[in-house]
Motif scaffolding. Sequence first.
Motif, PDB file in Angstrom:
ATOM      1  N   MET A 193      -1.663  10.304 -12.246  1.00  0.00           N
ATOM      2  CA  MET A 193      -1.661   9.537 -11.004  1.00  0.00           C
ATOM      3  C   MET A 193      -2.324   8.175 -11.225  1.00  0.00           C
ATOM      4  O   MET A 193      -1.869   7.139 -10.685  1.00  0.00           O
ATOM      5  CB  MET A 193      -2.370  10.320  -9.900  1.00  0.00           C
ATOM      6  CG  MET A 193      -1.609  11.585  -9.485  1.00  0.00           C
ATOM      7  SD  MET A 193      -2.546  12.682  -8.394  1.00  0.00           S
ATOM      8  CE  MET A 193      -2.598  11.715  -6.909  1.00  0.00           C
ATOM      9  N   GLY A 194      -3.408   8.169 -12.035  1.00  0.00           N
ATOM     10  CA  GLY A 194      -4.067   6.896 -12.332  1.00  0.00           C
ATOM     11  C   GLY A 194      -3.172   5.963 -13.115  1.00  0.00           C
ATOM     12  O   GLY A 194      -3.128   4.749 -12.858  1.00  0.00           O
ATOM     13  N   LEU A 195      -2.430   6.522 -14.100  1.00  0.00           N
ATOM     14  CA  LEU A 195      -1.522   5.702 -14.897  1.00  0.00           C
ATOM     15  C   LEU A 195      -0.386   5.138 -14.046  1.00  0.00           C
ATOM     16  O   LEU A 195       0.013   3.970 -14.210  1.00  0.00           O
ATOM     17  CB  LEU A 195      -0.956   6.543 -16.053  1.00  0.00           C
ATOM     18  CG  LEU A 195      -1.952   6.920 -17.158  1.00  0.00           C
ATOM     19  CD1 LEU A 195      -1.300   7.872 -18.169  1.00  0.00           C
ATOM     20  CD2 LEU A 195      -2.461   5.661 -17.872  1.00  0.00           C
ATOM     21  N   ILE A 196       0.130   5.959 -13.148  1.00  0.00           N
ATOM     22  CA  ILE A 196       1.205   5.481 -12.249  1.00  0.00           C
ATOM     23  C   ILE A 196       0.694   4.334 -11.382  1.00  0.00           C
ATOM     24  O   ILE A 196       1.359   3.310 -11.204  1.00  0.00           O
ATOM     25  CB  ILE A 196       1.735   6.638 -11.388  1.00  0.00           C
ATOM     26  CG1 ILE A 196       2.496   7.631 -12.275  1.00  0.00           C
ATOM     27  CG2 ILE A 196       2.644   6.104 -10.280  1.00  0.00           C
ATOM     28  CD1 ILE A 196       2.930   8.879 -11.538  1.00  0.00           C
ATOM     29  N   TYR A 206       0.531  -1.463 -10.212  1.00  0.00           N
ATOM     30  CA  TYR A 206      -0.283  -2.676 -10.036  1.00  0.00           C
ATOM     31  C   TYR A 206       0.120  -3.750 -11.047  1.00  0.00           C
ATOM     32  O   TYR A 206       0.285  -4.929 -10.693  1.00  0.00           O
ATOM     33  CB  TYR A 206      -1.761  -2.330 -10.190  1.00  0.00           C
ATOM     34  CG  TYR A 206      -2.680  -3.530 -10.087  1.00  0.00           C
ATOM     35  CD1 TYR A 206      -3.025  -4.066  -8.861  1.00  0.00           C
ATOM     36  CD2 TYR A 206      -3.193  -4.133 -11.245  1.00  0.00           C
ATOM     37  CE1 TYR A 206      -3.862  -5.179  -8.764  1.00  0.00           C
ATOM     38  CE2 TYR A 206      -4.017  -5.237 -11.164  1.00  0.00           C
ATOM     39  CZ  TYR A 206      -4.352  -5.760  -9.924  1.00  0.00           C
ATOM     40  OH  TYR A 206      -5.179  -6.856  -9.837  1.00  0.00           O
ATOM     41  N   ALA A 207       0.314  -3.335 -12.320  1.00  0.00           N
ATOM     42  CA  ALA A 207       0.702  -4.295 -13.357  1.00  0.00           C
ATOM     43  C   ALA A 207       2.073  -4.896 -13.062  1.00  0.00           C
ATOM     44  O   ALA A 207       2.299  -6.101 -13.267  1.00  0.00           O
ATOM     45  CB  ALA A 207       0.701  -3.598 -14.722  1.00  0.00           C
ATOM     46  N   PHE A 262       0.832  -1.200   0.000  1.00  0.00           N
ATOM     47  CA  PHE A 262       0.000   0.000   0.000  1.00  0.00           C
ATOM     48  C   PHE A 262       0.866   1.249   0.000  1.00  0.00           C
ATOM     49  O   PHE A 262       0.568   2.252  -0.679  1.00  0.00           O
ATOM     50  CB  PHE A 262      -0.938   0.008   1.202  1.00  0.00           C
ATOM     51  CG  PHE A 262      -2.225  -0.713   0.955  1.00  0.00           C
ATOM     52  CD1 PHE A 262      -3.210  -0.173   0.140  1.00  0.00           C
ATOM     53  CD2 PHE A 262      -2.467  -1.953   1.528  1.00  0.00           C
ATOM     54  CE1 PHE A 262      -4.401  -0.830  -0.093  1.00  0.00           C
ATOM     55  CE2 PHE A 262      -3.646  -2.631   1.294  1.00  0.00           C
ATOM     56  CZ  PHE A 262      -4.619  -2.077   0.475  1.00  0.00           C
ATOM     57  N   SER A 263       1.947   1.222   0.786  1.00  0.00           N
ATOM     58  CA  SER A 263       2.821   2.403   0.857  1.00  0.00           C
ATOM     59  C   SER A 263       3.491   2.677  -0.490  1.00  0.00           C
ATOM     60  O   SER A 263       3.694   3.828  -0.874  1.00  0.00           O
ATOM     61  CB  SER A 263       3.875   2.217   1.946  1.00  0.00           C
ATOM     62  OG  SER A 263       4.789   1.197   1.604  1.00  0.00           O
ATOM     63  N   VAL A 264       3.838   1.598  -1.229  1.00  0.00           N
ATOM     64  CA  VAL A 264       4.452   1.775  -2.552  1.00  0.00           C
ATOM     65  C   VAL A 264       3.471   2.444  -3.518  1.00  0.00           C
ATOM     66  O   VAL A 264       3.851   3.283  -4.337  1.00  0.00           O
ATOM     67  CB  VAL A 264       4.922   0.409  -3.100  1.00  0.00           C
ATOM     68  CG1 VAL A 264       5.371   0.538  -4.564  1.00  0.00           C
ATOM     69  CG2 VAL A 264       6.073  -0.137  -2.261  1.00  0.00           C
ATOM     70  N   PHE A 265       2.192   2.080  -3.434  1.00  0.00           N
ATOM     71  CA  PHE A 265       1.184   2.716  -4.282  1.00  0.00           C
ATOM     72  C   PHE A 265       1.112   4.219  -4.020  1.00  0.00           C
ATOM     73  O   PHE A 265       0.976   5.032  -4.935  1.00  0.00           O
ATOM     74  CB  PHE A 265      -0.191   2.088  -4.033  1.00  0.00           C
ATOM     75  CG  PHE A 265      -0.430   0.838  -4.833  1.00  0.00           C
ATOM     76  CD1 PHE A 265      -0.687   0.903  -6.200  1.00  0.00           C
ATOM     77  CD2 PHE A 265      -0.385  -0.404  -4.230  1.00  0.00           C
ATOM     78  CE1 PHE A 265      -0.914  -0.241  -6.945  1.00  0.00           C
ATOM     79  CE2 PHE A 265      -0.611  -1.560  -4.956  1.00  0.00           C
ATOM     80  CZ  PHE A 265      -0.868  -1.493  -6.322  1.00  0.00           C
ATOM     81  N   PHE A 266       1.180   4.602  -2.743  1.00  0.00           N
ATOM     82  CA  PHE A 266       0.947   5.996  -2.383  1.00  0.00           C
ATOM     83  C   PHE A 266       2.201   6.866  -2.446  1.00  0.00           C
ATOM     84  O   PHE A 266       2.086   8.095  -2.439  1.00  0.00           O
ATOM     85  CB  PHE A 266       0.330   6.069  -0.976  1.00  0.00           C
ATOM     86  CG  PHE A 266      -1.125   5.713  -0.950  1.00  0.00           C
ATOM     87  CD1 PHE A 266      -2.094   6.636  -1.334  1.00  0.00           C
ATOM     88  CD2 PHE A 266      -1.537   4.445  -0.572  1.00  0.00           C
ATOM     89  CE1 PHE A 266      -3.438   6.312  -1.326  1.00  0.00           C
ATOM     90  CE2 PHE A 266      -2.877   4.109  -0.563  1.00  0.00           C
ATOM     91  CZ  PHE A 266      -3.833   5.035  -0.941  1.00  0.00           C
ATOM     92  N   MET A 267       3.381   6.248  -2.466  1.00  0.00           N
ATOM     93  CA  MET A 267       4.614   7.057  -2.484  1.00  0.00           C
ATOM     94  C   MET A 267       4.697   7.994  -3.695  1.00  0.00           C
ATOM     95  O   MET A 267       4.915   9.219  -3.530  1.00  0.00           O
ATOM     96  CB  MET A 267       5.841   6.135  -2.424  1.00  0.00           C
ATOM     97  CG  MET A 267       6.161   5.634  -1.024  1.00  0.00           C
ATOM     98  SD  MET A 267       7.465   4.387  -1.024  1.00  0.00           S
ATOM     99  CE  MET A 267       8.802   5.308  -1.758  1.00  0.00           C
ATOM    100  N   PRO A 268       4.535   7.513  -4.940  1.00  0.00           N
ATOM    101  CA  PRO A 268       4.613   8.450  -6.082  1.00  0.00           C
ATOM    102  C   PRO A 268       3.460   9.449  -6.092  1.00  0.00           C
ATOM    103  O   PRO A 268       3.637  10.602  -6.506  1.00  0.00           O
ATOM    104  CB  PRO A 268       4.565   7.529  -7.298  1.00  0.00           C
ATOM    105  CG  PRO A 268       3.935   6.274  -6.822  1.00  0.00           C
ATOM    106  CD  PRO A 268       4.349   6.124  -5.398  1.00  0.00           C
ATOM    107  N   LEU A 269       2.280   9.014  -5.635  1.00  0.00           N
ATOM    108  CA  LEU A 269       1.136   9.934  -5.596  1.00  0.00           C
ATOM    109  C   LEU A 269       1.387  11.047  -4.591  1.00  0.00           C
ATOM    110  O   LEU A 269       1.070  12.219  -4.835  1.00  0.00           O
ATOM    111  CB  LEU A 269      -0.140   9.168  -5.244  1.00  0.00           C
ATOM    112  CG  LEU A 269      -0.462   7.936  -6.113  1.00  0.00           C
ATOM    113  CD1 LEU A 269      -1.787   7.330  -5.689  1.00  0.00           C
ATOM    114  CD2 LEU A 269      -0.490   8.328  -7.587  1.00  0.00           C
ATOM    115  N   THR A 270       1.967  10.669  -3.465  1.00  0.00           N
ATOM    116  CA  THR A 270       2.289  11.675  -2.445  1.00  0.00           C
ATOM    117  C   THR A 270       3.340  12.659  -2.963  1.00  0.00           C
ATOM    118  O   THR A 270       3.293  13.861  -2.670  1.00  0.00           O
ATOM    119  CB  THR A 270       2.800  10.983  -1.158  1.00  0.00           C
ATOM    120  OG1 THR A 270       1.841  10.033  -0.734  1.00  0.00           O
ATOM    121  CG2 THR A 270       3.058  11.992  -0.051  1.00  0.00           C
TER     122      THR A 270
END
Length: 300
Positions: free
Chosen positions: A283-286, A291-292, A246-254
């Motif tokens: 942000m959606g593409l990242i 996820y991929a 979860f943290s990896v998902f949010f790191m670039p968004l943050t």
Amino acid sequence: MIQTITDKSKYAYEWLDILDPDEEELKSIAEKYSLHPSSIKDWLQSDHLPKYENVGNYVLIIFRIHCEKLAEEADTIQELTDKVVIFLSDERIITLHKKEWKAPAKIRDNQIEKHDCKNTLDVVNEIVKNCLSTYEGPSAKLTEDIEYYEQNMFLKNRKPALLKGLYYLRRQTEVTRRIIMLSHEIIDKIDSPEHTNTHTRDTRDLYVKLHNIYDTLFENMNQLVMIYFSISSQRTNEIVRVLTLFSVFFMPLTFIVGVYGMNFDYMPELRMKLGYPGVMILMGLITAGIYAWFRKKDWL
């Protein structure tokens, strides 16, 4: 209370069974049958371990039998076992115990009356065999409990009370195993080369069987405790892994949100008509890309 199981009018020996004697009764018995003060002291010691001792004019045997009923959290020698003290001589047997004990009447009806016990050694062999047999039922119960805890650890969610139950189960197994191990000398004396016969060998066979059963149970309990901590560690690692993902998902968004949250006057993207939807699409593409990638690595 003093009960005469056999007397010399009918048999070649006398057997007195004494239930929880008070101080006066104990003093009277010690004087009448010349019991050594050290033997009386051993009787008064509630947690005395199994013992075989040649006092002189008699042999002192201390054996511990498994309690019929146990408290839920019983884990000490006194809570798990009861003490039986045997004074053995050629012409007499005296047994002392604190709680009701059905073995004397059972031995009299099933062995002595059928003339299977020709002397006091034969009777003591039957007493010890009966004491050992009290551990057979609890061993089956411990096996069932171990299977129950294995099922709960592997197939169900871990409960807070599971570790506590494992502790008491391990303690019961350990204490009972120690008691049986310490009874080894008594079995050796009863089934000694000069006294061995079919009945004493049966007693030794029962002892060896119980010894092996409780050794196995103790090993299983140790493995079960290790498995419990291993599973607990594995579940903790699984939780940490999920949180890390979860943290990896949010790191670039943050990071993106942090950049466009800075208070600089000259940031062209802030005044672009499609700036906001562009950032949201980015942000959606990242997120989709991460996820991929995780799916490709089999991390999800």
